[in-house]
Design a protein around this motif. Structure first.
Motif, PDB file in Angstrom:
ATOM      1  N   HIS A 284       0.832  -1.217   0.000  1.00 17.31           N
ATOM      2  CA  HIS A 284       0.000   0.000   0.000  1.00 17.31           C
ATOM      3  C   HIS A 284       0.866   1.268   0.000  1.00 17.31           C
ATOM      4  O   HIS A 284       0.589   2.224   0.720  1.00 17.31           O
ATOM      5  N   LYS A 285       1.901   1.260  -0.841  1.00 16.78           N
ATOM      6  CA  LYS A 285       2.809   2.403  -0.903  1.00 16.78           C
ATOM      7  C   LYS A 285       2.954   2.887  -2.341  1.00 16.78           C
ATOM      8  O   LYS A 285       2.813   2.099  -3.282  1.00 16.78           O
ATOM      9  N   LYS A 286       3.228   4.175  -2.498  1.00 13.34           N
ATOM     10  CA  LYS A 286       3.510   4.742  -3.809  1.00 13.34           C
ATOM     11  C   LYS A 286       4.995   5.054  -3.974  1.00 13.34           C
ATOM     12  O   LYS A 286       5.509   5.081  -5.090  1.00 13.34           O
ATOM     13  N   SER A 287       5.652   5.333  -2.864  1.00 15.53           N
ATOM     14  CA  SER A 287       7.079   5.626  -2.875  1.00 15.53           C
ATOM     15  C   SER A 287       7.759   4.838  -1.763  1.00 15.53           C
ATOM     16  O   SER A 287       7.106   4.354  -0.837  1.00 15.53           O
ATOM     17  N   ILE A 288       9.071   4.726  -1.874  1.00 16.63           N
ATOM     18  CA  ILE A 288       9.874   4.113  -0.823  1.00 16.63           C
ATOM     19  C   ILE A 288      10.530   5.241  -0.042  1.00 16.63           C
ATOM     20  O   ILE A 288      11.072   6.170  -0.634  1.00 16.63           O
ATOM     21  N   SER A 289      10.473   5.180   1.271  1.00 18.06           N
ATOM     22  CA  SER A 289      11.140   6.207   2.063  1.00 18.06           C
ATOM     23  C   SER A 289      12.555   5.754   2.412  1.00 18.06           C
ATOM     24  O   SER A 289      12.842   4.552   2.485  1.00 18.06           O
ATOM     25  N   ALA A 290      13.421   6.734   2.615  1.00 22.14           N
ATOM     26  CA  ALA A 290      14.781   6.413   3.054  1.00 22.14           C
ATOM     27  C   ALA A 290      14.737   5.672   4.387  1.00 22.14           C
ATOM     28  O   ALA A 290      15.564   4.794   4.649  1.00 22.14           O
ATOM     29  N   LYS A 291      13.738   5.993   5.192  1.00 29.79           N
ATOM     30  CA  LYS A 291      13.586   5.307   6.484  1.00 29.79           C
ATOM     31  C   LYS A 291      13.214   3.840   6.278  1.00 29.79           C
ATOM     32  O   LYS A 291      13.631   2.971   7.054  1.00 29.79           O
ATOM     33  N   ASP A 292      12.413   3.539   5.222  1.00 33.92           N
ATOM     34  CA  ASP A 292      12.098   2.145   4.897  1.00 33.92           C
ATOM     35  C   ASP A 292      13.377   1.369   4.615  1.00 33.92           C
ATOM     36  O   ASP A 292      13.592   0.262   5.126  1.00 33.92           O
ATOM     37  N   ILE A 293      14.229   1.957   3.776  1.00 33.24           N
ATOM     38  CA  ILE A 293      15.469   1.282   3.402  1.00 33.24           C
ATOM     39  C   ILE A 293      16.369   1.105   4.623  1.00 33.24           C
ATOM     40  O   ILE A 293      16.955   0.038   4.839  1.00 33.24           O
ATOM     41  N   ALA A 294      16.462   2.141   5.448  1.00 34.28           N
ATOM     42  CA  ALA A 294      17.258   2.029   6.670  1.00 34.28           C
ATOM     43  C   ALA A 294      16.704   0.936   7.578  1.00 34.28           C
ATOM     44  O   ALA A 294      17.463   0.148   8.173  1.00 34.28           O
ATOM     45  N   SER A 295      15.374   0.844   7.668  1.00 36.01           N
ATOM     46  CA  SER A 295      14.733  -0.149   8.533  1.00 36.01           C
ATOM     47  C   SER A 295      14.996  -1.578   8.064  1.00 36.01           C
ATOM     48  O   SER A 295      14.948  -2.516   8.858  1.00 36.01           O
ATOM     49  N   GLN A 296      15.288  -1.730   6.773  1.00 39.04           N
ATOM     50  CA  GLN A 296      15.640  -3.056   6.275  1.00 39.04           C
ATOM     51  C   GLN A 296      16.904  -3.566   6.949  1.00 39.04           C
ATOM     52  O   GLN A 296      17.133  -4.776   7.021  1.00 39.04           O
ATOM     53  N   TYR A 297      17.729  -2.638   7.422  1.00 41.63           N
ATOM     54  CA  TYR A 297      18.982  -3.022   8.074  1.00 41.63           C
ATOM     55  C   TYR A 297      18.829  -3.136   9.586  1.00 41.63           C
ATOM     56  O   TYR A 297      19.807  -3.366  10.299  1.00 41.63           O
ATOM     57  N   TRP A 298      17.598  -2.965  10.062  1.00 42.10           N
ATOM     58  CA  TRP A 298      17.261  -3.324  11.449  1.00 42.10           C
ATOM     59  C   TRP A 298      16.594  -4.698  11.425  1.00 42.10           C
ATOM     60  O   TRP A 298      17.117  -5.665  11.950  1.00 42.10           O
ATOM     61  N   CYS A 299      15.438  -4.742  10.758  1.00 41.88           N
ATOM     62  CA  CYS A 299      14.776  -6.018  10.495  1.00 41.88           C
ATOM     63  C   CYS A 299      13.864  -5.818   9.303  1.00 41.88           C
ATOM     64  O   CYS A 299      12.869  -5.093   9.395  1.00 41.88           O
ATOM     65  N   GLU A 300      14.215  -6.451   8.195  1.00 37.75           N
ATOM     66  CA  GLU A 300      13.445  -6.268   6.964  1.00 37.75           C
ATOM     67  C   GLU A 300      12.025  -6.790   7.109  1.00 37.75           C
ATOM     68  O   GLU A 300      11.069  -6.207   6.593  1.00 37.75           O
ATOM     69  N   LYS A 301      11.880  -7.896   7.834  1.00 38.72           N
ATOM     70  CA  LYS A 301      10.553  -8.474   8.047  1.00 38.72           C
ATOM     71  C   LYS A 301       9.673  -7.529   8.856  1.00 38.72           C
ATOM     72  O   LYS A 301       8.488  -7.356   8.557  1.00 38.72           O
ATOM     73  N   GLN A 302      10.226  -6.895   9.867  1.00 38.41           N
ATOM     74  CA  GLN A 302       9.465  -5.930  10.671  1.00 38.41           C
ATOM     75  C   GLN A 302       9.041  -4.736   9.826  1.00 38.41           C
ATOM     76  O   GLN A 302       7.907  -4.256   9.938  1.00 38.41           O
ATOM     77  N   MET A 303       9.953  -4.262   8.966  1.00 41.82           N
ATOM     78  CA  MET A 303       9.615  -3.149   8.083  1.00 41.82           C
ATOM     79  C   MET A 303       8.431  -3.508   7.198  1.00 41.82           C
ATOM     80  O   MET A 303       7.487  -2.726   7.042  1.00 41.82           O
ATOM     81  N   GLU A 304       8.451  -4.714   6.624  1.00 39.60           N
ATOM     82  CA  GLU A 304       7.370  -5.152   5.751  1.00 39.60           C
ATOM     83  C   GLU A 304       6.050  -5.245   6.509  1.00 39.60           C
ATOM     84  O   GLU A 304       5.013  -4.769   6.039  1.00 39.60           O
ATOM     85  N   LEU A 305       6.078  -5.826   7.700  1.00 42.91           N
ATOM     86  CA  LEU A 305       4.858  -5.987   8.490  1.00 42.91           C
ATOM     87  C   LEU A 305       4.303  -4.637   8.944  1.00 42.91           C
ATOM     88  O   LEU A 305       3.084  -4.447   9.019  1.00 42.91           O
ATOM     89  N   ASN A 306       5.177  -3.680   9.235  1.00 38.44           N
ATOM     90  CA  ASN A 306       4.718  -2.335   9.583  1.00 38.44           C
ATOM     91  C   ASN A 306       3.964  -1.701   8.408  1.00 38.44           C
ATOM     92  O   ASN A 306       2.964  -0.994   8.600  1.00 38.44           O
ATOM     93  N   CYS A 307       4.444  -1.943   7.188  1.00 31.58           N
ATOM     94  CA  CYS A 307       3.766  -1.399   6.009  1.00 31.58           C
ATOM     95  C   CYS A 307       2.411  -2.077   5.808  1.00 31.58           C
ATOM     96  O   CYS A 307       1.430  -1.430   5.441  1.00 31.58           O
ATOM     97  N   ILE A 308       2.350  -3.377   6.047  1.00 31.15           N
ATOM     98  CA  ILE A 308       1.111  -4.127   5.824  1.00 31.15           C
ATOM     99  C   ILE A 308       0.052  -3.788   6.874  1.00 31.15           C
ATOM    100  O   ILE A 308      -1.112  -3.546   6.560  1.00 31.15           O
ATOM    101  N   TYR A 309       0.468  -3.755   8.142  1.00 34.22           N
ATOM    102  CA  TYR A 309      -0.486  -3.580   9.233  1.00 34.22           C
ATOM    103  C   TYR A 309      -0.556  -2.140   9.761  1.00 34.22           C
ATOM    104  O   TYR A 309      -1.411  -1.827  10.580  1.00 34.22           O
ATOM    105  N   GLY A 310       0.327  -1.301   9.281  1.00 35.20           N
ATOM    106  CA  GLY A 310       0.338   0.082   9.745  1.00 35.20           C
ATOM    107  C   GLY A 310       1.261   0.253  10.930  1.00 35.20           C
ATOM    108  O   GLY A 310       1.301  -0.587  11.832  1.00 35.20           O
ATOM    109  N   THR A 311       2.010   1.338  10.918  1.00 41.27           N
ATOM    110  CA  THR A 311       2.936   1.615  12.012  1.00 41.27           C
ATOM    111  C   THR A 311       2.160   2.022  13.260  1.00 41.27           C
ATOM    112  O   THR A 311       1.270   2.874  13.206  1.00 41.27           O
ATOM    113  N   LYS A 312       2.485   1.406  14.366  1.00 40.88           N
ATOM    114  CA  LYS A 312       1.860   1.754  15.639  1.00 40.88           C
ATOM    115  C   LYS A 312       2.807   2.685  16.391  1.00 40.88           C
ATOM    116  O   LYS A 312       3.916   2.310  16.738  1.00 40.88           O
TER     117      LYS A 312
END
Length: 302
Positions: A25-53
């Protein structure tokens, strides 16, 4: 994990597959998304799917950023009504903060744009400082435990700051400009609301600056007047508990390392591979994650 390139279409008589952006459900990728991939890529994906809390820690960080921004310039007081109005507000405030860089030697909250592998990338730089005639990028981060500033904790911040360095340099050199942004946002077709235009006129905005095209043209023009960027980058860590500085981490921009990081990150966005969980050595990151043991059970032990 199965690694493979996803085709855009399953067959001639089947519906096209969703792209990764569509699925998230995104139109663009944020630099924060890419950075978050280097914390936990799976968590980044789930945050996008379920919404950031938004957590208390995140709200605290946002409050600190707002205070720091207000110290440098005041946001546009005219309230946007439409999406086009909000886009205008972003460009207007970018021009304000770029002006403070030359007048005061510091600017904060600068929205930046770029493109990797044909995907639109957006971000917001926390701070720019003039040091010895060059512009230094500073990222402000909060932490509840200053003793845990280890490589696993700081790497996402390093990736994010170097991304900003790359994006800002391309904007400054004119490698990314109005036409590039227009492709993604259709800026030329946007119309400001009558209410917003009346508000802009009331604060003295001139007639020739009352359009999306004119304000973004000026924003890109101002960005290209920015002095040379420094290869020195800084991450400023602040305690969430006391609001006081706990550490400054200085490092050099490394283009080769960034190219490697971008290539790896974009393999996920282009569908070449699935989202990866943290490695076993970093499964300590899982316990505070809201998806642990629910949507993600990679390191879950009953």
């Amino acid at each position: 994990m199965t690694i493979g390139r996803q085709s855009d279409f399953m067959s001639t008589n089947q519906a096209p597959k969703q792209t990764v952006l569509e699925r998230l459900h995104k139109k663009s990728i944020s630099a924060k998304d890419i950075a978050s991939q280097y914390w936990c890529e799976k968590q980044m994906e789930l945050n996008c799917i379920y919404g950031t809390k938004f957590t208390p820690a995140m709200n605290k960080g946002m409050a600190i950023h707002q205070v720091m921004q207000d110290q440098v310039y005041k946001a546009l007081i005219v309230e946007p009504v439409s999406y086009a109005d909000r886009m205008y507000k972003t460009a207007y405030e970018n021009i304000l903060t770029l002006s403070t860089l030359m007048e005061k030697g510091v600017s904060r909250e600068l929205k930046v744009y770029g493109s990797f592998s044909g995907y639109n990338i957006v971000g917001q730089i926390d701070e720019l400082r003039m040091v010895d005639g060059k512009v230094v990028i500073v990222e402000n981060k909060t932490t509840s435990d200053p003793t845990r500033l280890n490589p696993a904790f700081t790497r996402p911040h390093i990736v994010q700051t170097m991304l900003y360095r790359r994006m800002l340099d391309e904007l400054r050199k004119g490698a990314y400009g109005y036409q590039n942004l227009d492709v993604y946002y259709n800026l030329s077709e946007m119309q400001l609301s009558t209410q917003f235009i009346d508000g802009l006129k009331s604060i003295g905005v001139k007639e020739d600056m009352l359009s999306i095209r004119s304000i973004y043209a000026k924003m890109f023009e101002r960005t290209m007047l920015m002095p040379e960027l420094s290869d020195s980058l800084i991450i400023h860590y602040v305690s969430r508990n006391t609001d006081s500085q706990v550490a400054d981490m200085a490092f050099k921009y490394d283009e080769n390392a960034l190219n490697h990081d971008i290539k790896h990150a974009m393999e996920y966005w282009t569908g070449q591979r699935e989202a990866a969980p943290v490695v076993e050595e970093e499964k300590w990151k899982c316990k505070p994650c809201r998806f642990f043991g629910k949507e993600c059970k990679v390191w879950w032990q009953k």
